[in-house]
Design a protein around this motif. Structure first.
Motif, PDB file in Angstrom:
ATOM      1  N   ILE A 137       0.838  -1.199   0.000  1.00 14.77           N
ATOM      2  CA  ILE A 137       0.000   0.000   0.000  1.00 14.77           C
ATOM      3  C   ILE A 137       0.871   1.246   0.000  1.00 14.77           C
ATOM      4  O   ILE A 137       0.633   2.199  -0.751  1.00 14.77           O
ATOM      5  N   VAL A 138       1.888   1.251   0.836  1.00 17.19           N
ATOM      6  CA  VAL A 138       2.779   2.412   0.923  1.00 17.19           C
ATOM      7  C   VAL A 138       3.497   2.633  -0.400  1.00 17.19           C
ATOM      8  O   VAL A 138       3.489   3.748  -0.956  1.00 17.19           O
ATOM      9  N   GLU A 139       4.104   1.593  -0.926  1.00 17.15           N
ATOM     10  CA  GLU A 139       4.940   1.766  -2.114  1.00 17.15           C
ATOM     11  C   GLU A 139       4.121   2.123  -3.353  1.00 17.15           C
ATOM     12  O   GLU A 139       4.528   2.982  -4.140  1.00 17.15           O
ATOM     13  N   LEU A 140       2.986   1.467  -3.548  1.00 10.82           N
ATOM     14  CA  LEU A 140       2.188   1.785  -4.725  1.00 10.82           C
ATOM     15  C   LEU A 140       1.687   3.225  -4.657  1.00 10.82           C
ATOM     16  O   LEU A 140       1.724   3.954  -5.658  1.00 10.82           O
ATOM     17  N   THR A 141       1.242   3.643  -3.493  1.00 10.76           N
ATOM     18  CA  THR A 141       0.743   5.008  -3.361  1.00 10.76           C
ATOM     19  C   THR A 141       1.854   6.029  -3.610  1.00 10.76           C
ATOM     20  O   THR A 141       1.658   7.009  -4.354  1.00 10.76           O
ATOM     21  N   LEU A 142       3.018   5.807  -3.024  1.00 11.57           N
ATOM     22  CA  LEU A 142       4.111   6.770  -3.213  1.00 11.57           C
ATOM     23  C   LEU A 142       4.591   6.794  -4.655  1.00 11.57           C
ATOM     24  O   LEU A 142       4.931   7.866  -5.193  1.00 11.57           O
ATOM     25  N   GLU A 143       4.601   5.653  -5.292  1.00 11.46           N
ATOM     26  CA  GLU A 143       5.034   5.623  -6.698  1.00 11.46           C
ATOM     27  C   GLU A 143       4.029   6.348  -7.587  1.00 11.46           C
ATOM     28  O   GLU A 143       4.403   7.168  -8.431  1.00 11.46           O
ATOM     29  N   ARG A 170       9.191  13.900   4.353  1.00 13.00           N
ATOM     30  CA  ARG A 170       9.578  13.008   5.460  1.00 13.00           C
ATOM     31  C   ARG A 170       9.160  11.567   5.166  1.00 13.00           C
ATOM     32  O   ARG A 170       9.928  10.631   5.405  1.00 13.00           O
ATOM     33  N   LEU A 171       7.957  11.374   4.649  1.00 14.07           N
ATOM     34  CA  LEU A 171       7.490  10.016   4.378  1.00 14.07           C
ATOM     35  C   LEU A 171       8.346   9.334   3.310  1.00 14.07           C
ATOM     36  O   LEU A 171       8.699   8.155   3.446  1.00 14.07           O
ATOM     37  N   TYR A 172       8.688  10.048   2.251  1.00 16.90           N
ATOM     38  CA  TYR A 172       9.559   9.447   1.232  1.00 16.90           C
ATOM     39  C   TYR A 172      10.927   9.121   1.829  1.00 16.90           C
ATOM     40  O   TYR A 172      11.532   8.099   1.484  1.00 16.90           O
ATOM     41  N   THR A 173      11.416   9.960   2.726  1.00 11.88           N
ATOM     42  CA  THR A 173      12.684   9.662   3.404  1.00 11.88           C
ATOM     43  C   THR A 173      12.573   8.391   4.231  1.00 11.88           C
ATOM     44  O   THR A 173      13.454   7.510   4.172  1.00 11.88           O
ATOM     45  N   GLY A 192      15.429   0.969   1.105  1.00 10.40           N
ATOM     46  CA  GLY A 192      16.694   1.156   0.406  1.00 10.40           C
ATOM     47  C   GLY A 192      16.539   1.553  -1.048  1.00 10.40           C
ATOM     48  O   GLY A 192      17.529   1.682  -1.767  1.00 10.40           O
ATOM     49  N   HIS A 193      15.308   1.776  -1.502  1.00 10.21           N
ATOM     50  CA  HIS A 193      15.076   2.102  -2.911  1.00 10.21           C
ATOM     51  C   HIS A 193      15.418   3.565  -3.161  1.00 10.21           C
ATOM     52  O   HIS A 193      14.810   4.469  -2.585  1.00 10.21           O
ATOM     53  N   PRO A 194      16.357   3.858  -4.063  1.00 11.27           N
ATOM     54  CA  PRO A 194      16.791   5.250  -4.267  1.00 11.27           C
ATOM     55  C   PRO A 194      15.708   6.155  -4.832  1.00 11.27           C
ATOM     56  O   PRO A 194      15.799   7.375  -4.709  1.00 11.27           O
ATOM     57  N   PHE A 195      14.677   5.572  -5.454  1.00 11.21           N
ATOM     58  CA  PHE A 195      13.572   6.379  -5.989  1.00 11.21           C
ATOM     59  C   PHE A 195      12.953   7.247  -4.894  1.00 11.21           C
ATOM     60  O   PHE A 195      12.624   8.412  -5.120  1.00 11.21           O
ATOM     61  N   TYR A 196      12.803   6.683  -3.705  1.00  6.54           N
ATOM     62  CA  TYR A 196      12.172   7.423  -2.614  1.00  6.54           C
ATOM     63  C   TYR A 196      13.090   8.526  -2.098  1.00  6.54           C
ATOM     64  O   TYR A 196      12.631   9.628  -1.764  1.00  6.54           O
ATOM     65  N   ALA A 197      14.374   8.242  -2.030  1.00  5.44           N
ATOM     66  CA  ALA A 197      15.324   9.279  -1.616  1.00  5.44           C
ATOM     67  C   ALA A 197      15.321  10.429  -2.622  1.00  5.44           C
ATOM     68  O   ALA A 197      15.346  11.610  -2.237  1.00  5.44           O
ATOM     69  N   ALA A 198      15.276  10.097  -3.910  1.00  2.00           N
ATOM     70  CA  ALA A 198      15.286  11.140  -4.942  1.00  2.00           C
ATOM     71  C   ALA A 198      14.039  12.005  -4.861  1.00  2.00           C
ATOM     72  O   ALA A 198      14.106  13.233  -5.011  1.00  2.00           O
TER      73      ALA A 198
END
Length: 685
Positions: free
Chosen positions: A229-235, A276-279, A286-292
Motif C-alpha cells: 500500500i505504501v509503495e504503490l501510493t508513493l510511486e 519526510r514520508l519518502y525519506t 533502500g530504494h533510491p527512488f524514494y530518496a530522490a
C-alpha cells in the motif's frame, strides 16, 4: 478606499484590503461594533492559495452592489484560516453540523456574541445551478435577524451546546493493544485503491500519516500488504500530475482518482509531510527512488519557499493570470520551442504531453508509462534517456520561470515550520546531507529568534512582526522538529528548548478534567467553544503529535509524567482511531510507539571519529522508529544534566562507546558498530 484590512500582515487579508466591503479583522473592535450596532456578523474564512476564495472575491466582494448589502446589514469579518486555526476549527465544525459539509471559503453568520446560526461555503453572485445567489442569502438572513430574532437565538444556543459537546470528546478510555493496530491496518487495506494507490476515490488527497502508520505496521508485523500500500501510493503520486515534475514538490490534492489533475496550490505542510514520508520509506526499503523524491521535494522548498533568514513560507497559489494551473501546463509546441525538434518528442512521450492535452487543451506533466518503454520506443538505453530528461527538466524549469508566477503567501507559521524542520532533520540523518542539517539549524534558530517570546511561542510572522499567541499545534510540531534536529546535530540546546516548550504546553493547554490537550491556551480570548482536536487531517493534530513527542521525550529524559500524559491522550482516542484510521494516522503512529519495546541508545564519543560515525550509521541509516538516540561529547560538560540518559555513561578504554538500554536499564557497553548492530538484534555479517 482601503478598508481596515490594510493594516494587517496576512497576504490573504491584504488581498481584500481594497474591496468595497467594510471588512474588519477578527477582534474586539469588530465584536463591539456588532453589539453596539445590533447587527449580525458575516464571517468569511479562507486562505491565500484557495481558488474558490478568489472566485468569490472577484464575483461578490469586489461587486459594489453586493458589498453595499453586506455593509448595510452586517458587520463583516474576514479571517485567514492559517492565521486563526482556532476560529476555523470552531466555525467549520458548526458549518458541518448545520449543513453536513464544509470547505473554503467558509461563509458563516453569527449573532453579535459570536454564536453561529447559519452557514455555507461558496455562494455565486446570482442564483445558479440550484444554488442561491449571495444577494438572496444576504437579504434572507438580514430579514430573519430583524423579524425572527428569537428563532435565531434559539438555533445559535443549540449550536453552541452541540459545539461544546463536540469538543468534549466524551469517549470511553480504551487500553492500547496490538489488536487496535490490527483493526486500523485492516481498515486501511479495505479502503485501498488497488489500481491507483491511496484511499477511496476522487478527490484524492495525499495520506502521509496513514502511510507512515502502515510503514510502522509492516515493521511490527512483517505485513507485505502494508508495504505494498505504501509503495504503490508513493510511486503513483510521484509519477502523477499532483507531483510538479518540473519544479518539484507536491500540489494539494488530485481532483481525480489517478493523481493526474491536481488542485494546483502548493502547501508547505503537504511538502513537509511527504518529504519526510519518502525519506522514511527510503530508509525502510533502500530504494533510491524514494530518496530522490524526498530530495526533489526538499529542494523545491529550499529554492522557492524559504525566506532569506531561514523561515519557510506558507503557500503558493493555484492561480496565475486568473487561471488555475496556467503556470504548470504545456503544449507539444511549447516543449519543442524550448527543447528543439529532436528531444521534444522524447520528453513529450515521457511526460505524457500530446495534442489536445489532458487539462483544458494543455497537458499536465506526469509519467504515464515505465521509463523502459519510453526508452525502447526511441531505441535508447535507460541511461541515455536519463541523460535527456535531466537537462530537459532544467530547461523547462528555466522557461517556465519566465511565465507569470502564482502568488506566494510569505507569512511564516510556527506549526508548519516545525513540520518542515522535522522533515529536513530526518533527511539530513537518513541521507547524510550536512547541507540539509545546516538548513534545519538555520530554521530552528529563526524560530527561536522571531517566534519565541517570554517562554511562549507565537504563531505567525511576516514583515518583521510576530503575532498571535501560539496554539497547541505550534508547540507540538516544533517539539517534534526539535527532537529530530537533536538527533541530526546532537546539540543539547535543542532538547533543552523542546523540554521547556513541552512543560509550557502542559501548563497552558492540558485539560485536567477531560484529559488530553485543548487547541488554545487557557489565557486566550474565549470563543463560543474551546476547541480540542484529535483528527489528523491535512496536518497532524496537536494531540496526536504531542502524544508521540511526549513518549520520545519521556524515553530521553526519564520523565514518566510525559509518558502518562501521552497514554491518557492515546487511551481517549485509540478506539475511534482504529475504526477511522484515515483520520488518525499520526495518533496510530504514537500508539505504535507506545506499544513498542523501544531502545534508548546512549553514545559517548566524538561523532567525527570514524568509529563513532560507523556506530551512528547503524542507528540512523535504517528505519528504526522505536528508538531514541543521545550522544555525549567527550569535551562538553552539562549534557547529562539536560539528558539523564547520558548520566554515568563513559567511554570504554577511551574508545567511542554505545549503551543500548530499555527503561534506563542498559546492557554492557560496546565499542564497535558490529557489536552495536548485534545488540539491536540486526543481522550482522
Amino acid at each position: 478606499m482601503a478598508n481596515r484590512l490594510q493594516h494587517e500582515t496576512s497576504p490573504y487579508l491584504l488581498q481584500h484590503a481594497d474591496n468595497p466591503v467594510d471588512w474588519y479583522p477578527w477582534g474586539e473592535e469588530a465584536l463591539e461594533a456588532a453589539r453596539t450596532q445590533d447587527k449580525p456578523i458575516l464571517l468569511s474564512i479562507g486562505y491565500a492559495a484557495c481558488h474558490w476564495c478568489h472566485v468569490m472575491e472577484r464575483e461578490s466582494f469586489e461587486n459594489p452592489d453586493i458589498a453595499a448589502l453586506m455593509n448595510q446589514h452586517f458587520i463583516n469579518i474576514k479571517v485567514d484560516r492559517e492565521e486563526r486555526p482556532d476560529l476555523d476549527t470552531v466555525y467549520m465544525a458548526a458549518a458541518q453540523m448545520m449543513t453536513g459539509q464544509g470547505g473554503w471559503p467558509l461563509t458563516i453568520f453569527l449573532m453579535p456574541d459570536g454564536k453561529p446560526f447559519y452557514a455555507g461555503t461558496y455562494f455565486p453572485p446570482e442564483d445558479r445551478s440550484g444554488m442561491p445567489g449571495f444577494p438572496r442569502v444576504l437579504l434572507a438572513v438580514a430579514e430573519a435577524y430583524r423579524n425572527r430574532r428569537a428563532d435565531l437565538e434559539r438555533a445559535a444556543n443549540d449550536i453552541q451546546g452541540h459545539l461544546t459537546e463536540h469538543f468534549r470528546w466524551s469517549l470511553p478510555e480504551t487500553a492500547i493493544t496490538p489488536a487496535l493496530l490490527n483493526e486500523a491496518a485492516s481498515g486501511l487495506a479495505r479502503q485501498f485503491d488497488e489500481a491507483n494507490g491511496g484511499f477511496g476515490g476522487a478527490p484524492k488527497f495525499p495520506p502521509p500519516m496513514a502511510l507512515e502508520f502502515l510503514l510502522r505496521y509492516r515493521l511490527r508485523t512483517g505485513s507485505d500488504t502494508a508495504l505494498r500500500i505504501v509503495e504503490l501510493t508513493l510511486e503513483r503520486m510521484a509519477r502523477g500530475g499532483i507531483h510538479d515534475q518540473v519544479g518539484g514538490g507536491f500540489h494539494r490534492y488530485a481532483v481525480d482518482a489517478t493523481w493526474l489533475v491536481p488542485h494546483f496550490e502548493k502547501m508547505l505542510y503537504d511538502n513537509a509531510l511527504l518529504a519526510r514520508l519518502y525519506t522514511l520509506t527510503y530508509q525502510a526499503t533502500g530504494h533510491p527512488f524514494y530518496a530522490a523524491t524526498a530530495l526533489d521535494t526538499i529542494e523545491y522548498v529550499l529554492r522557492e519557499m524559504t525566506s532569506p533568514d531561514g523561515g519557510f513560507y506558507s503557500t503558493q497559489d493555484a492561480d496565475s493570470e486568473g487561471e488555475e494551473g496556467k503556470f504548470y501546463v504545456w503544449t507539444p509546441e511549447e516543449l519543442e520551442a524550448v527543447l528543439g525538434p529532436e528531444q521534444a518528442p522524447i520528453v513529450a512521450r515521457y511526460y505524457g504531453v500530446h495534442p489536445g492535452g489532458n487539462f483544458e487543451g494543455k497537458s499536465i506533466l506526469h509519467v504515464p508509462e515505465a521509463p523502459e518503454s519510453v526508452a525502447a520506443a526511441f531505441d535508447l538505453t535507460i541511461d541515455e534517456l536519463v541523460e535527456i530528461i535531466g537537462p530537459a527538466r532544467e530547461k523547462l524549469y528555466a522557461a517556465r520561470a519566465q511565465r507569470v508566477w502564482p502568488g506566494r503567501d510569505e507569512k511564516i507559521l510556527t506549526d508548519w515550520n516545525g513540520l518542515m524542520l522535522r522533515a529536513l532533520a530526518q533527511a539530513a540523518i537518513a541521507l547524510g546531507r550536512s547541507d540539509l542539517r545546516d538548513a534545519a539549524v538555520r530554521n530552528a534558530t529563526f524560530l527561536h529568534t522571531h517566534l519565541y517570546r517570554d517562554g511562549r511561542l507565537l504563531h505567525s510572522y511576516k514583515d518583521g512582526e510576530a503575532k498571535i499567541t501560539g496554539y497547541l499545534a505550534d508547540y507540538a510540531s516544533l517539539i517534534a522538529g526539535l527532537l529530530a534536529l537533536y538527533e541530526a546535530t546532537f546539540d543539547v540546546r535543542w532538547i533543552a528548548w523542546a523540554r521547556d516548550l513541552t512543560d509550557r504546553a502542559i501548563a497552558d493547554f492540558w485539560d485536567n478534567e477531560g484529559g488530553a490537550f485543548f487547541d488554545t491556551s487557557a489565557d486566550d480570548a474565549p470563543l463560543v467553544a474551546r476547541p480540542k482536536d484529535a483528527f489528523d487531517s491535512a496536518t497532524p493534530s496537536g494531540n496526536s503529535l504531542m502524544a508521540e513527542s511526549l513518549l520520545r521525550l519521556g524515553l530521553l529524559l526519564g520523565e514518566d509524567d510525559y509518558r502518562q500524559r501521552a497514554m491518557t491522550v492515546l487511551e481517549r482516542f485509540a478506539a475511534l482511531a482504529a475504526k477511522a484510521p484515515t483520520g488518525f494516522g499520526q495518533l496510530l503512529c504514537a500508539a505504535d510507539l507506545a506499544l513498542a519495546e523501544a531502545h534508548e541508545i546512549a553514545l559517548v564519543g566524538d561523532p567525527q571519529v570514524p568509529a563513532m560515525a560507523e556506530m551512528l550509521a547503524v542507528v540512523q541509516q535504517p528505519y528504526l522508529p522505536h528508538q531514541v538516540v543521545a550522544l555525549r561529547h567527550p569535551d562538553q560538560d552539562g549534557e547529562d544534566e539536560v539528558i539523564p540518559l547520558l548520566a554515568g555513561r563513559t567511554a570504554r578504554d577511551g574508545q567511542p562507546t554505545a549503551y543500548v538500554c530499555r527503561n534506563y536499564a542498559c546492557r554492557q557497553p560496546v565499542t564497535t558498530a558490529h557489536d552495536l548492530a548485534a545488540e539491536l538484534g540486526m543481522a550482522v555479517e
